[in-house]
Design a protein around this motif. Structure first.
Motif, mmCIF file in Angstrom:
data_model
loop_
_atom_site.group_PDB
_atom_site.id
_atom_site.type_symbol
_atom_site.label_atom_id
_atom_site.label_comp_id
_atom_site.label_asym_id
_atom_site.label_seq_id
_atom_site.Cartn_x
_atom_site.Cartn_y
_atom_site.Cartn_z
ATOM 1 N N GLY A 220 0.811 -1.214 0.000
ATOM 2 C CA GLY A 220 0.000 0.000 0.000
ATOM 3 C C GLY A 220 0.844 1.264 0.000
ATOM 4 N N LEU A 221 1.922 1.270 0.790
ATOM 5 C CA LEU A 221 2.787 2.444 0.839
ATOM 6 C C LEU A 221 3.550 2.622 -0.467
ATOM 7 N N ASN A 222 3.963 1.516 -1.074
ATOM 8 C CA ASN A 222 4.630 1.608 -2.376
ATOM 9 C C ASN A 222 3.725 2.287 -3.401
ATOM 10 N N ARG A 223 2.421 1.907 -3.383
ATOM 11 C CA ARG A 223 1.466 2.526 -4.314
ATOM 12 C C ARG A 223 1.270 4.005 -3.982
ATOM 13 N N TYR A 224 1.154 4.301 -2.696
ATOM 14 C CA TYR A 224 0.876 5.676 -2.275
ATOM 15 C C TYR A 224 2.029 6.617 -2.654
ATOM 16 N N PHE A 225 3.277 6.175 -2.396
ATOM 17 C CA PHE A 225 4.430 7.038 -2.662
ATOM 18 C C PHE A 225 4.992 6.863 -4.064
ATOM 19 N N GLU A 250 7.884 13.899 4.114
ATOM 20 C CA GLU A 250 6.439 13.687 4.117
ATOM 21 C C GLU A 250 6.034 12.790 5.274
ATOM 22 N N VAL A 252 2.704 10.856 7.174
ATOM 23 C CA VAL A 252 1.306 10.415 7.181
ATOM 24 C C VAL A 252 1.042 9.887 8.587
#
Length: 269
Positions: A220-225, A250, A252
């Protein structure tokens, strides 16, 4: 980072890429030793960063000072640094430090990406060990304690460290250059991660996460960033619940503690 320094450092990374790719740990160690000389002399830093002097003259200062004391590869790197322009004399010293870490990373990389990953893991593991203990933080930041004693403590804390990790850990605890050792190790690890074209995500949670959740969180973090991240997970019960993620500048923050603080500010404002 000022534009002049940014341009100089970018050109150094490009021009010295092959030189550092084939360097060994001796070169990295010599670069750190050269850094100590530069850090220890304000007049030398001014001489090496004086824009009124020709680049060749500044490089000549380096050769006179280090030419018979270190390897030719190390002299070449230091000459290249001195021949660039820098916004501040501290920037020149920071560049030498970064190039030393690049040399260490290049040695680890000869074992493939696994070597870089292992180096990164060992640096972050030591950082977490120190960050989790106020006693260790005090021992490694005690201005009265000799550097040798701090290095011996570091060896006891990381007996399985590779030669590459050992050099960087010892450096961070003995000569942190105004930072806390844990903070400098984080910088070193970030640089190793960047060589793998990855970023490190500092993740703070209230309790340990199981492997399946970590895998989902990572995806999920890979997709977000928009890039592959390496998770450095720290457990801090004070966050109560939720998760806090820092990637570079950044943040979150979805922790319960953060939401309670926000609510309290709204009530009292």
């Amino acid at each position: 980072m000022a534009a002049v320094t940014s341009e100089s450092f970018a050109s150094l990374q490009s021009d010295l890429a092959e030189t550092l790719r084939t360097a060994d740990l001796k070169v990295a160690d010599e670069l750190f030793a050269g850094l100590d000389v530069v850090d220890g002399s304000a007049s030398l830093r001014r001489s090496l960063t004086d824009p009124a002097r020709e680049p060749a003259d500044r490089a000549a200062v380096v050769r006179r000072l280090f030419g018979d004391k270190v390897s030719e590869t190390t002299v070449t790197v230091l000459e290249a640094v001195a021949s660039r322009r820098w916004s501040k004399d501290r920037d020149l010293a920071d560049a030498v430090e970064s190039l030393a870490v690049t040399a260490v990373s290049a040695v680890a990389e000869r074992d493939g990406l696994e070597g870089l990953t292992e180096l990164e893991s060992q640096l972050l593991g030591f950082r977490r060990t120190v960050a989790d203990s106020h006693e260790l933080q005090h021992a490694l930041t005690d201005g009265q304690a000799p550097a040798e004693a701090k290095q011996k403590l570091a060896v006891r804390l990381s007996p399985e460290a590779s030669s590459e990790a050992r050099l960087l850990i010892d450096r961070a605890v003995a000569v942190p250059r105004g930072l806390r050792p844990a903070a400098l190790l984080e910088q070193f690890a970030e640089q190793v991660a960047a060589r793998q074209q990855r970023w490190i995500a500092q993740v703070t949670v209230a309790k340990n996460l199981d492997a399946s959740y970590l895998e989902k969180l990572s995806a999920g973090l890979n997709r977000y960033f928009g890039r592959e991240l390496r998770l450095d997970v720290a457990v801090d019960p004070s966050v109560v619940g939720g998760i806090r993620v820092e990637v570079g500048d950044e943040v979150v923050d979805s922790t319960v503690a953060s939401r309670l603080n926000s609510l309290n500010r709204n009530i009292t404002s």
